[in-house]
Write a protein that holds these residues in place. Structure first.
Motif, PDB file in Angstrom:
ATOM      1  N   ARG A  38       0.832  -1.192   0.000  1.00  0.00           N
ATOM      2  CA  ARG A  38       0.000   0.000   0.000  1.00  0.00           C
ATOM      3  C   ARG A  38       0.869   1.246   0.000  1.00  0.00           C
ATOM      4  N   ALA A  39       1.946   1.223   0.815  1.00  0.00           N
ATOM      5  CA  ALA A  39       2.840   2.379   0.852  1.00  0.00           C
ATOM      6  C   ALA A  39       3.453   2.602  -0.521  1.00  0.00           C
ATOM      7  N   ALA A  40       3.820   1.493  -1.186  1.00  0.00           N
ATOM      8  CA  ALA A  40       4.413   1.598  -2.521  1.00  0.00           C
ATOM      9  C   ALA A  40       3.403   2.194  -3.496  1.00  0.00           C
ATOM     10  N   ALA A  41       2.125   1.930  -3.257  1.00  0.00           N
ATOM     11  CA  ALA A  41       1.086   2.465  -4.132  1.00  0.00           C
ATOM     12  C   ALA A  41       0.756   3.916  -3.774  1.00  0.00           C
ATOM     13  N   GLY A  42       1.495   4.512  -2.840  1.00  0.00           N
ATOM     14  CA  GLY A  42       1.301   5.911  -2.486  1.00  0.00           C
ATOM     15  C   GLY A  42       0.271   6.140  -1.404  1.00  0.00           C
ATOM     16  N   VAL A  43      -0.135   5.079  -0.719  1.00  0.00           N
ATOM     17  CA  VAL A  43      -1.098   5.228   0.382  1.00  0.00           C
ATOM     18  C   VAL A  43      -0.334   5.140   1.704  1.00  0.00           C
ATOM     19  N   PRO A  44      -0.120   6.281   2.368  1.00  0.00           N
ATOM     20  CA  PRO A  44       0.630   6.220   3.623  1.00  0.00           C
ATOM     21  C   PRO A  44      -0.204   5.599   4.748  1.00  0.00           C
ATOM     22  N   VAL A  45       0.473   4.849   5.602  1.00  0.00           N
ATOM     23  CA  VAL A  45      -0.180   4.267   6.784  1.00  0.00           C
ATOM     24  C   VAL A  45       0.134   5.164   7.985  1.00  0.00           C
ATOM     25  N   VAL A  46      -0.905   5.561   8.700  1.00  0.00           N
ATOM     26  CA  VAL A  46      -0.728   6.338   9.925  1.00  0.00           C
ATOM     27  C   VAL A  46      -1.372   5.564  11.072  1.00  0.00           C
ATOM     28  N   VAL A  47      -0.623   5.371  12.149  1.00  0.00           N
ATOM     29  CA  VAL A  47      -1.177   4.692  13.331  1.00  0.00           C
ATOM     30  C   VAL A  47      -1.492   5.749  14.388  1.00  0.00           C
ATOM     31  N   LEU A  48      -2.776   5.831  14.748  1.00  0.00           N
ATOM     32  CA  LEU A  48      -3.200   6.715  15.832  1.00  0.00           C
ATOM     33  C   LEU A  48      -3.277   5.892  17.112  1.00  0.00           C
ATOM     34  N   ASP A  49      -2.856   6.510  18.212  1.00  0.00           N
ATOM     35  CA  ASP A  49      -2.773   5.792  19.479  1.00  0.00           C
ATOM     36  C   ASP A  49      -3.499   6.570  20.576  1.00  0.00           C
ATOM     37  N   PRO A  50      -4.826   6.358  20.706  1.00  0.00           N
ATOM     38  CA  PRO A  50      -5.550   7.043  21.777  1.00  0.00           C
ATOM     39  C   PRO A  50      -5.121   6.488  23.137  1.00  0.00           C
ATOM     40  N   GLY A  51      -4.687   7.373  24.032  1.00  0.00           N
ATOM     41  CA  GLY A  51      -4.123   6.938  25.311  1.00  0.00           C
ATOM     42  C   GLY A  51      -5.112   6.192  26.188  1.00  0.00           C
ATOM     43  N   HIS A  52      -4.542   5.258  27.016  1.00  0.00           N
ATOM     44  CA  HIS A  52      -5.321   4.567  28.054  1.00  0.00           C
ATOM     45  C   HIS A  52      -6.445   3.717  27.438  1.00  0.00           C
ATOM     46  N   ASN A  53      -7.469   3.366  28.266  1.00  0.00           N
ATOM     47  CA  ASN A  53      -8.623   2.620  27.752  1.00  0.00           C
ATOM     48  C   ASN A  53      -9.692   2.583  28.846  1.00  0.00           C
ATOM     49  N   GLY A  54     -10.938   2.464  28.448  1.00  0.00           N
ATOM     50  CA  GLY A  54     -12.052   2.549  29.393  1.00  0.00           C
ATOM     51  C   GLY A  54     -12.091   1.430  30.424  1.00  0.00           C
ATOM     52  N   GLY A  55     -11.497   0.281  30.101  1.00  0.00           N
ATOM     53  CA  GLY A  55     -11.523  -0.842  31.038  1.00  0.00           C
ATOM     54  C   GLY A  55     -10.323  -0.888  31.977  1.00  0.00           C
ATOM     55  N   ASN A  56      -9.381   0.050  31.818  1.00  0.00           N
ATOM     56  CA  ASN A  56      -8.150  -0.011  32.622  1.00  0.00           C
ATOM     57  C   ASN A  56      -8.423   0.092  34.126  1.00  0.00           C
ATOM     58  N   ALA A  57      -9.383   0.960  34.504  1.00  0.00           N
ATOM     59  CA  ALA A  57      -9.641   1.185  35.937  1.00  0.00           C
ATOM     60  C   ALA A  57     -10.109  -0.094  36.630  1.00  0.00           C
ATOM     61  N   GLY A  58     -10.743  -0.964  35.875  1.00  0.00           N
ATOM     62  CA  GLY A  58     -11.231  -2.213  36.460  1.00  0.00           C
ATOM     63  C   GLY A  58     -10.271  -3.370  36.298  1.00  0.00           C
ATOM     64  N   ALA A  59      -9.053  -3.096  35.868  1.00  0.00           N
ATOM     65  CA  ALA A  59      -8.080  -4.168  35.615  1.00  0.00           C
ATOM     66  C   ALA A  59      -6.717  -3.765  36.163  1.00  0.00           C
ATOM     67  N   ALA A  60      -6.711  -3.391  37.453  1.00  0.00           N
ATOM     68  CA  ALA A  60      -5.501  -2.824  38.077  1.00  0.00           C
ATOM     69  C   ALA A  60      -4.291  -3.739  37.931  1.00  0.00           C
ATOM     70  N   ASP A  61      -4.472  -5.046  38.185  1.00  0.00           N
ATOM     71  CA  ASP A  61      -3.327  -5.967  38.131  1.00  0.00           C
ATOM     72  C   ASP A  61      -2.785  -6.072  36.713  1.00  0.00           C
ATOM     73  N   GLU A  62      -3.721  -6.172  35.769  1.00  0.00           N
ATOM     74  CA  GLU A  62      -3.320  -6.356  34.370  1.00  0.00           C
ATOM     75  C   GLU A  62      -2.519  -5.158  33.862  1.00  0.00           C
ATOM     76  N   ILE A  63      -2.963  -3.948  34.191  1.00  0.00           N
ATOM     77  CA  ILE A  63      -2.245  -2.784  33.653  1.00  0.00           C
ATOM     78  C   ILE A  63      -1.009  -2.430  34.481  1.00  0.00           C
ATOM     79  N   ALA A  64      -0.884  -3.009  35.684  1.00  0.00           N
ATOM     80  CA  ALA A  64       0.308  -2.755  36.505  1.00  0.00           C
ATOM     81  C   ALA A  64       1.479  -3.651  36.095  1.00  0.00           C
ATOM     82  N   ARG A  65       1.191  -4.715  35.345  1.00  0.00           N
ATOM     83  CA  ARG A  65       2.248  -5.613  34.853  1.00  0.00           C
ATOM     84  C   ARG A  65       3.302  -4.772  34.127  1.00  0.00           C
ATOM     85  N   VAL A  66       4.586  -5.074  34.393  1.00  0.00           N
ATOM     86  CA  VAL A  66       5.598  -4.202  33.787  1.00  0.00           C
ATOM     87  C   VAL A  66       6.026  -4.705  32.413  1.00  0.00           C
TER      88      VAL A  66
END
Ligand SMILES: [Zn+2]
Length: 257
Positions: A38-66
């Protein structure tokens, strides 16, 4: 015997469905081309990264993993983010702004990907977010956040890049992207931070997503969510569109579109 085998073959799809392994429906659509094609065909790829997530507050252990921080240390997988004094959450703000940016970019022929597809899940971890952009061989990636500043009268946006740089993409290309984002946001009426960085630019070593990116990468803190004046803009859909337009302008300028 032949008839029995035939009957088993006829039953197979039903058995697969019963086991929860639904066979893929027949399709005549062409498969999506690989990012490089796709890039070769002139279509640039852009990755947007919206911070955090709505379920993080209910998953303390999972998001604390380093996870690796990109500089030999570790950081938590993810965090819950901040919110306005009236309870409007940063994860919701970031997700909405990213969707608005995506709409503008898609209309301009950009292939937009996101590090998360909804606002109700957990994570992904910051290292995974960087890997999404790296794996897509994105032309660039932008993380979208809003800040919780030390004081309520602190205000304005800032754009972070990894510093000291750990890869060629983090030198000129990420700085060019960050400067274009500053210009884009200023062009839509936002003003640089009164409390962080200089002229809206904030080079820093501690953001794992930026450290691990191997494509041009920047992180935008759109405003101070604890500032009542900025909160009134953040919570208004028209205000979020303004941030989105500024970010989209910066991305399009970087892409030369
Ligand atoms: Zn954040």
């Amino acid at each position: 015997m032949a008839m029995i085998r035939h009957a088993v073959l006829l039953l197979l799809p039903a058995l697969l469905v019963a086991c929860g392994t639904t066979p893929a429906p027949p399709t005549t659509a062409a498969p999506s081309p690989a990012p490089r094609a796709r890039a070769a065909a002139g279509v640039p790829v852009v990755v947007l990264d919206p911070g955090h997530n709505g379920g993080n507050a209910g998953a303390a252990d999972e998001i604390a993993r380093v996870v690796p921080d990109g500089r030999g240390g570790t950081k938590p997988c993810n965090t819950t983010g901040t919110e306005t004094v009236t309870g409007y959450a940063e994860h919701a703000f970031a997700f909405d702004v990213a969707r608005r940016v995506a709409r503008v970019l898609t209309e301009r022929g950009v292939d937009v990907r996101s590090t998360r597809s909804d606002d109700a899940g957990v994570g992904p971890c910051v290292d995974r977010r960087a890997a999404t952009a790296n794996d897509a061989r994105a032309a660039l990636t932008v993380s979208i956040h809003a800040d919780s500043a030390p004081a309520a009268d602190d205000r304005g946006f800032h754009v972070a890049v990894a510093d000291p740089a750990l890869a060629p993409s983090q030198r000129g290309p990420s700085l060019d992207l960050a400067r274009a984002l500053v210009a884009g946001l200023e062009g839509r009426g936002s003003t640089p931070s009164t409390y962080r960085g200089e002229g809206g630019l904030d080079p820093r070593p501690d953001l794992a997503g930026l450290n691990l990116a191997r494509v041009p990468a920047a992180l935008v803190e759109c405003a101070n969510m604890r500032n009542p004046g900025e909160a009134s803009v953040l919570t208004d859909p028209a205000g979020r569109q303004r941030y989105a337009d500024g970010i989209a302008d910066g991305i399009l300028r970087t892409l030369g579109r």
